[in-house]
Motif scaffolding. Structure first.
Motif, PDB file in Angstrom:
ATOM      1  N   VAL A   1       0.847  -1.192   0.000  1.00 52.68           N
ATOM      2  CA  VAL A   1       0.000   0.000   0.000  1.00 52.68           C
ATOM      3  C   VAL A   1       0.882   1.243   0.000  1.00 52.68           C
ATOM      4  N   SER A   2       0.568   2.183  -0.873  1.00 56.23           N
ATOM      5  CA  SER A   2       1.390   3.390  -0.982  1.00 56.23           C
ATOM      6  C   SER A   2       0.683   4.646  -0.483  1.00 56.23           C
ATOM      7  N   SER A   3      -0.631   4.560  -0.241  1.00 54.00           N
ATOM      8  CA  SER A   3      -1.399   5.734   0.181  1.00 54.00           C
ATOM      9  C   SER A   3      -2.135   5.419   1.481  1.00 54.00           C
ATOM     10  N   ILE A   4      -1.672   6.019   2.582  1.00 52.94           N
ATOM     11  CA  ILE A   4      -2.211   5.716   3.911  1.00 52.94           C
ATOM     12  C   ILE A   4      -2.433   7.014   4.673  1.00 52.94           C
TER      13      ILE A   4
ATOM     14  N   HIS B   1       6.982   7.395   9.676  1.00 47.06           N
ATOM     15  CA  HIS B   1       6.188   7.417   8.441  1.00 47.06           C
ATOM     16  C   HIS B   1       5.884   8.859   8.035  1.00 47.06           C
ATOM     17  N   PRO B   2       6.880   9.583   7.583  1.00 52.05           N
ATOM     18  CA  PRO B   2       6.675  11.003   7.245  1.00 52.05           C
ATOM     19  C   PRO B   2       5.710  11.228   6.095  1.00 52.05           C
ATOM     20  N   ASP B   3       5.383  10.171   5.364  1.00 54.29           N
ATOM     21  CA  ASP B   3       4.449  10.275   4.239  1.00 54.29           C
ATOM     22  C   ASP B   3       2.993  10.113   4.661  1.00 54.29           C
ATOM     23  N   VAL B   4       2.734   9.804   5.928  1.00 52.27           N
ATOM     24  CA  VAL B   4       1.369   9.526   6.400  1.00 52.27           C
ATOM     25  C   VAL B   4       0.794  10.759   7.097  1.00 52.27           C
TER      26      VAL B   4
END
Length: 209
Positions: free
Chosen positions: A152-155, A174-177
């Motif tokens: 999963v790439s979009s959370i 998780h700096p992308d979340v």
């Protein structure tokens, strides 16, 4: 705070105040969690992509928009996260629901996984991880990592009350979340509970101690 969205809508803030009250009983607490989750869902889904379609109305043809892009998934962290699912499903009945079971070791305060069941097509979905409390951040971080390991790439992470420690942990791991919450509290006690928080969300949802 990086990548954190504190939802300050008056209805959300009013219901969070009722939720914190130690005198709020199980039935009302459960209803409030569902209502707040539904209200927060509007913001969590604000950036969903749209595509233009033509719809035939009783009097003509309208060019209008419908949701496009990735399908959605909701993943509650058991057991308290279950209380947030129904509110989101009222908005997103097409979403699939997975479950991740984690408990916090009372000695180390670290997460221990005991159950995980995700939709077969989870890697094709945008996932919203839900848990009422973001305390140390250990359980949420572990759940997010497990979901990432499934491709999963979009959370997004949605919680009712977050601590600054928990936010820092997710930002670090998780700096992308993106984190969506209704309140940020200052600190944790020696047992890893948010202060002032609202107590044990799972116990208050299900009437246990």
């Amino acid at each position: 705070m990086k990548n954190v969205f504190v939802l300050d809508h008056p209805l959300i803030q009013h219901k969070i105040s009722l939720l914190r009250d130690k005198n709020t009983q199980t039935k009302e607490f459960r209803e409030l969690v569902m209502e707040i989750s539904m209200l927060m869902g509007y913001e969590v889904t604000r950036n969903m992509p749209l595509k233009e379609v033509e719809i035939e109305t009783p009097v003509g043809v309208a060019k209008t928009n419908i949701i496009s892009g990735k399908k959605l998934g909701i993943v509650p962290i058991l057991r308290a996260g279950l209380g947030m699912v129904d509110g989101l499903l009222k908005l997103l009945p097409m979403a699939k629901v997975g479950h991740i079971g984690l408990y916090r070791d009372p000695e180390t305060l670290g997460p221990v996984e005991y159950y995980c069941k995700l939709p077969e097509d989870v890697s094709e979905r945008e996932i919203v991880v839900v848990d009422p409390m973001l305390a140390t951040g250990g359980s949420a971080s572990a759940a997010i990592q497990y979901i990432k390991d499934k491709g999963v790439s979009s959370i997004k992470l949605m919680c009712l009350i977050a601590s600054k420690d928990g936010i820092d942990r997710i930002n670090k791991d998780h700096p992308d979340v993106a984190i969506y919450c209704a309140a940020v509290d200052e600190k944790l006690n020696d047992h890893g509970y948010i202060i002032p928080g609202l107590g044990d969300a799972g116990d208050r949802l299900f009437g246990t101690k």
